[in-house]
Scaffold this motif. Structure first.
Motif, PDB file in Angstrom:
ATOM      1  N   VAL A 422       0.844  -1.209   0.000  1.00 14.19           N
ATOM      2  CA  VAL A 422       0.000   0.000   0.000  1.00 14.19           C
ATOM      3  C   VAL A 422       0.876   1.255   0.000  1.00 14.19           C
ATOM      4  CG1 VAL A 422      -1.708   1.307   1.324  1.00 14.19           C
ATOM      5  CG2 VAL A 422      -1.949  -1.158   1.079  1.00 14.19           C
ATOM      6  N   ALA A 423       1.921   1.251   0.840  1.00 11.51           N
ATOM      7  CA  ALA A 423       2.800   2.421   0.927  1.00 11.51           C
ATOM      8  C   ALA A 423       3.513   2.652  -0.404  1.00 11.51           C
ATOM      9  CB  ALA A 423       3.821   2.217   2.041  1.00 11.51           C
ATOM     10  N   ALA A 424       3.918   1.570  -1.074  1.00  6.26           N
ATOM     11  CA  ALA A 424       4.626   1.704  -2.348  1.00  6.26           C
ATOM     12  C   ALA A 424       3.719   2.343  -3.398  1.00  6.26           C
ATOM     13  CB  ALA A 424       5.101   0.339  -2.835  1.00  6.26           C
ATOM     14  N   HIS A 425       2.460   1.886  -3.450  1.00  2.64           N
ATOM     15  CA  HIS A 425       1.533   2.446  -4.444  1.00  2.64           C
ATOM     16  C   HIS A 425       1.219   3.913  -4.149  1.00  2.64           C
ATOM     17  CE1 HIS A 425       0.417  -0.756  -7.238  1.00  2.64           C
ATOM     18  NE2 HIS A 425       0.767  -1.567  -6.264  1.00  2.64           N
ATOM     19  N   PHE A 426       1.031   4.258  -2.880  1.00  2.00           N
ATOM     20  CA  PHE A 426       0.759   5.657  -2.538  1.00  2.00           C
ATOM     21  C   PHE A 426       1.975   6.535  -2.844  1.00  2.00           C
ATOM     22  CE2 PHE A 426      -3.141   4.548  -0.312  1.00  2.00           C
ATOM     23  CZ  PHE A 426      -3.892   5.692  -0.487  1.00  2.00           C
ATOM     24  N   PHE A 427       3.166   5.982  -2.600  1.00  2.00           N
ATOM     25  CA  PHE A 427       4.407   6.728  -2.842  1.00  2.00           C
ATOM     26  C   PHE A 427       4.494   7.137  -4.316  1.00  2.00           C
ATOM     27  CE2 PHE A 427       8.927   7.206  -3.764  1.00  2.00           C
ATOM     28  CZ  PHE A 427       9.392   7.919  -2.680  1.00  2.00           C
ATOM     29  N   VAL A 428       4.302   6.158  -5.224  1.00  2.00           N
ATOM     30  CA  VAL A 428       4.438   6.489  -6.656  1.00  2.00           C
ATOM     31  C   VAL A 428       3.281   7.377  -7.123  1.00  2.00           C
ATOM     32  CG1 VAL A 428       5.791   4.437  -7.199  1.00  2.00           C
ATOM     33  CG2 VAL A 428       3.325   4.333  -7.452  1.00  2.00           C
ATOM     34  N   PHE A 429       2.112   7.197  -6.519  1.00  2.00           N
ATOM     35  CA  PHE A 429       0.944   8.023  -6.872  1.00  2.00           C
ATOM     36  C   PHE A 429       1.229   9.488  -6.540  1.00  2.00           C
ATOM     37  CE2 PHE A 429      -3.267   9.641  -5.168  1.00  2.00           C
ATOM     38  CZ  PHE A 429      -3.815   9.898  -6.410  1.00  2.00           C
ATOM     39  N   TYR A 430       1.749   9.721  -5.333  1.00  2.00           N
ATOM     40  CA  TYR A 430       2.048  11.096  -4.906  1.00  2.00           C
ATOM     41  C   TYR A 430       3.057  11.766  -5.823  1.00  2.00           C
ATOM     42  CZ  TYR A 430      -0.376  12.218  -0.612  1.00  2.00           C
ATOM     43  OH  TYR A 430      -1.332  12.604   0.281  1.00  2.00           O
ATOM     44  N   PHE A 431       4.167  11.057  -6.097  1.00  2.00           N
ATOM     45  CA  PHE A 431       5.211  11.729  -6.881  1.00  2.00           C
ATOM     46  C   PHE A 431       4.814  11.886  -8.340  1.00  2.00           C
ATOM     47  CE2 PHE A 431       7.977  10.932  -3.212  1.00  2.00           C
ATOM     48  CZ  PHE A 431       8.307  12.263  -3.009  1.00  2.00           C
ATOM     49  N   GLY A 432       3.943  11.013  -8.828  1.00  2.00           N
ATOM     50  CA  GLY A 432       3.427  11.207 -10.184  1.00  2.00           C
ATOM     51  C   GLY A 432       2.631  12.497 -10.255  1.00  2.00           C
ATOM     52  N   ILE A 433       1.873  12.787  -9.190  1.00  2.00           N
ATOM     53  CA  ILE A 433       1.023  13.982  -9.175  1.00  2.00           C
ATOM     54  C   ILE A 433       1.843  15.258  -8.987  1.00  2.00           C
ATOM     55  CG2 ILE A 433      -0.608  15.196  -7.682  1.00  2.00           C
ATOM     56  CD1 ILE A 433      -2.121  12.662  -7.513  1.00  2.00           C
ATOM     57  N   VAL A 434       2.866  15.175  -8.140  1.00  2.00           N
ATOM     58  CA  VAL A 434       3.694  16.350  -7.856  1.00  2.00           C
ATOM     59  C   VAL A 434       4.342  16.873  -9.140  1.00  2.00           C
ATOM     60  CG1 VAL A 434       5.745  17.085  -6.620  1.00  2.00           C
ATOM     61  CG2 VAL A 434       4.079  15.709  -5.481  1.00  2.00           C
ATOM     62  N   ALA A 435       4.440  16.007 -10.163  1.00  2.00           N
ATOM     63  CA  ALA A 435       5.012  16.447 -11.443  1.00  2.00           C
ATOM     64  C   ALA A 435       4.219  17.614 -12.031  1.00  2.00           C
ATOM     65  CB  ALA A 435       5.042  15.276 -12.430  1.00  2.00           C
ATOM     66  N   ASP A 436       2.950  17.749 -11.636  1.00  2.00           N
ATOM     67  CA  ASP A 436       2.125  18.855 -12.153  1.00  2.00           C
ATOM     68  C   ASP A 436       2.603  20.227 -11.693  1.00  2.00           C
ATOM     69  OD1 ASP A 436       0.431  17.551 -13.794  1.00  2.00           O
ATOM     70  OD2 ASP A 436      -1.203  17.338 -12.358  1.00  2.00           O
ATOM     71  N   ILE A 437       3.393  20.264 -10.593  1.00  2.00           N
ATOM     72  CA  ILE A 437       3.888  21.574 -10.155  1.00  2.00           C
ATOM     73  C   ILE A 437       5.411  21.611 -10.095  1.00  2.00           C
ATOM     74  CG2 ILE A 437       1.901  22.459  -8.860  1.00  2.00           C
ATOM     75  CD1 ILE A 437       3.100  21.151  -6.377  1.00  2.00           C
ATOM     76  N   THR A 438       6.080  20.548 -10.610  1.00  2.00           N
ATOM     77  CA  THR A 438       7.543  20.533 -10.572  1.00  2.00           C
ATOM     78  C   THR A 438       8.085  21.036 -11.904  1.00  2.00           C
ATOM     79  OG1 THR A 438       7.346  18.537  -9.242  1.00  2.00           O
ATOM     80  CG2 THR A 438       9.539  19.087 -10.009  1.00  2.00           C
ATOM     81  N   PRO A 439       8.926  22.085 -11.878  1.00  2.00           N
ATOM     82  CA  PRO A 439       9.523  22.541 -13.143  1.00  2.00           C
ATOM     83  C   PRO A 439      10.323  21.383 -13.751  1.00  2.00           C
ATOM     84  CG  PRO A 439      10.078  24.017 -11.312  1.00  2.00           C
ATOM     85  CD  PRO A 439       9.420  22.822 -10.720  1.00  2.00           C
ATOM     86  N   PRO A 440      10.530  21.308 -15.059  1.00  2.00           N
ATOM     87  CA  PRO A 440      10.173  22.249 -16.114  1.00  2.00           C
ATOM     88  C   PRO A 440       8.748  22.119 -16.675  1.00  2.00           C
ATOM     89  CG  PRO A 440      11.493  20.482 -17.006  1.00  2.00           C
ATOM     90  CD  PRO A 440      11.406  20.242 -15.543  1.00  2.00           C
ATOM     91  N   VAL A 441       8.092  20.958 -16.561  1.00  2.00           N
ATOM     92  CA  VAL A 441       6.756  20.841 -17.187  1.00  2.00           C
ATOM     93  C   VAL A 441       5.700  20.865 -16.088  1.00  2.00           C
ATOM     94  CG1 VAL A 441       5.347  19.559 -18.839  1.00  2.00           C
ATOM     95  CG2 VAL A 441       7.812  19.326 -18.887  1.00  2.00           C
TER      96      VAL A 441
END
Length: 575
Positions: A422-441
């Motif tokens: 469960v922790a592994a899936h939540f971990f990748v889910f969070y960082f996939g989403i953070v890409a929406d506010i992480t430069p460059p894209v």
């Protein structure tokens, strides 16, 4: 010159060919299952059908989802062809195998993501579209204004609260930024925040809407499928991390307001609570949905359908923003458009997963990362985080999570690293989403900067700083899954409560420490050395373990007390 409501001839051709390919598959499904038992049985006609289907999907993806995800798919397809040709097969054999796997098999276009999209996500996107037509967004913004509008720097806090509420029903961080941002960003600028900061607050808060139960950017349904647990449990487990995320942004916004000496909106200009209370019935569809789903009454689709009917009834009752037949068609149209985007993204994610499984790329990745990290979980987590952010750039939440679940989650769950499922899936889910506010894209930050008329890159960097909690919280639950309500066997209920309280308090204080260090202001400006100590103390409190918690507490509390006393002394000297 573009004519409205006119289809160019080539669009009609693409449409007919693409539809024909998929319909051919549907109508001949029972025959194909019996005859098409392996890739060796592929005929040139079937290959043509598959190629037509996949190319049409790619063009559809380019138009509604964007190019970044196509780049990922293209790179993986090239890799798949090259690695199979090296294996000594001819080009024709490889083409047959790839099309067989991706188009006719169950591990390509029509794999888990698309199935989940057809079963659950479509209904929920339509539900969200209906909810937006009842005027619930403006109710949420008014509610947030009544709660926090009068505090120092109020409008920014309103943006945080209203984005959290709207994010519960909206499925996209960019959509959320545009909806609430058009109201909150001008308010923040008027209060005295810099344009890039105003855009960043909205972008960071709206991106957090994706991790806010119950809908969680439609990825919650996929998570339930991949982790093999009921949807209601996924929504429950997501609560604490989401609260920490929003509290982190709230603290950062508050410190910025104090630093700039900003005031709130005068109370007489704010909506009154007693005027808002009669409109609470707007929340009925959401309440019914959550109750039905958590009690596991009927299928998820049935619950969503009931919620849609209640939404229409609520819309009829609402005098100010009454739902009309035109609005119902409008909602169905918006739901359809929203579903296309998610469905195409899911299909592309399926292709990515298909390429990864057929080439054995996942196991190669796992071996490489385990080797580099030397079995150290923290290094493996850091490398996985980088993978997720890079793969997540410009890719919608749902597709992003599907890609992560097939590539990155297995790395963390491998015995050498040993992060719980469960922790592994939540971990990748969070960082996939953070890409929406992480430069460059940073798509959400760009949307925020457009409304705020601010430089996009500055907005993106500000959003990253505000959403620092999103970069830290996943590490906390990876090392202590208590935050996701995952306990070791035989833990008594009393112990569970104690563990949850401990991790919440220390994480919140830790996030406060890091936010203050990044902002550089508490009761007065913090000098650089103290900022470093503050950050170290904050991080110590986030590392699970009583010893580190105590060290962190001493450092953060010490600096807070020192700042307070020194600011008081400065004031008395000035007086």
């Amino acid at each position: 010159h573009v004519h409205a409501n006119r289809l160019p001839w080539y669009d009609i051709v693409i449409m007919v060919i693409g539809a024909a390919a998929f319909f051919y598959y549907c109508f001949n499904y029972s025959v194909l299952i019996k005859t098409l038992t392996s890739a060796a049985k592929m005929t040139p006609f079937l290959i043509a059908v598959g190629v037509a289907g996949i190319l049409t999907l790619a063009e559809l993806c380019r138009r509604c989802v964007g190019v970044p995800i196509l780049v990922v798919v293209g790179a993986l397809l090239v890799y798949t062809f090259v690695s199979m040709l090296k294996g000594g097969q001819t080009f024709d054999q490889v083409l047959g195998r790839v099309i067989y796997t991706l188009f006719f098999g169950t591990s390509g276009v029509l794999s888990t993501p698309v199935q989940v999209c057809a079963k659950f996500i479509a209904v929920f996107i339509i539900f969200g579209a209906f909810l937006e037509r009842t005027g619930i967004s403006s109710f949420f913004i008014d509610l947030a204004n009544a709660i926090a509008g009068w505090t120092s720097g109020g409008p920014a806090k309103v943006a945080v609260i209203s984005s959290a509420l709207c994010g519960m029903v909206s499925g996209s961080s960019v959509g959320n930024t545009v909806t609430t941002g058009s109201v909150t960003i001008p308010m923040m600028k008027k209060t005295g925040y810099k344009p890039q900061f105003a855009g960043a607050v909205e972008a960071a808060a709206s991106t957090g809407g994706q991790i806010m139960p119950p809908i969680m950017g439609a990825a919650a349904f996929l998570m339930a499928e991949y982790m093999g647990i009921p949807y209601a449990q996924v929504a429950l487990k997501a609560i604490l991390p989401a609260i920490l995320y929003f509290t982190g942004i709230y603290i950062a916004v508050h410190l910025e307001a104090k630093k700039l000496g900003l005031k709130g909106i005068p109370r007489e200009q704010l909506p009154k609570m007693r005027k808002l209370l009669p409109k609470v019935y707007l929340l009925l569809p959401l309440v019914v949905l959550v109750v039905m789903v958590s009690l596991n009454m009927k299928t998820m689709q049935f619950c969503a359908a009931v919620a849609i009917v209640i939404t229409i009834l609520v819309g009829i009752v609402n005098k100010e923003d009454r739902i009309t037949p035109a609005k119902i068609f409008d909602a169905l149209e918006a739901g359809g458009k929203g579903t296309i985007t998610v469905a195409v993204a899911c299909a592309m994610a399926g292709i990515v997963a298909g390429c990864i499984t057929s080439t054995g790329l996942a196991s190669k990745l796992i071996t490489a990362i385990v080797k580099i990290s030397g079995g150290q979980a923290i290094i493996a987590l850091f490398l996985t985080m980088l993978c997720c952010i890079v793969l997540g750039m410009g890719v919608p939440t749902t597709a992003n999570y599907c890609i992560m679940a097939s590539t990155c989650a297995p790395i963390l769950m491998s015995p050498a690293i040993g992060i719980p499922k469960v922790a592994a899936h939540f971990f990748v889910f969070y960082f996939g989403i953070v890409a929406d506010i992480t430069p460059p894209v940073a798509l959400a930050a760009y949307a925020g900067s457009a409304i705020a008329k601010a430089p996009p890159m500055k907005t993106a960097f500000n959003a990253t700083r505000l959403a620092i909690a999103a970069f830290i919280v996943p590490y906390i639950f990876a090392f202590s899954p208590v935050m996701l309500f995952e306990f070791s066997k035989g833990t008594s209920t009393a112990m569970m409560v104690v563990q949850i309280i401990q991790i919440c308090v220390t994480s919140l204080l830790g996030i406060f420490g890091v936010a203050a260090a990044l902002n550089g202001f508490l009761y007065k400006k913090i000098n650089p050395l103290f900022r470093v100590i503050m950050a170290v103390g904050g991080l110590c409190m986030m590392i699970p373990g009583t010893v580190t918690d105590l060290i962190g507490l001493v450092l953060v509390a010490g600096i807070c007390v020192y700042q307070y006393l020194s600011a008081k002394k400065d004031r008395s000297v000035a007086a």
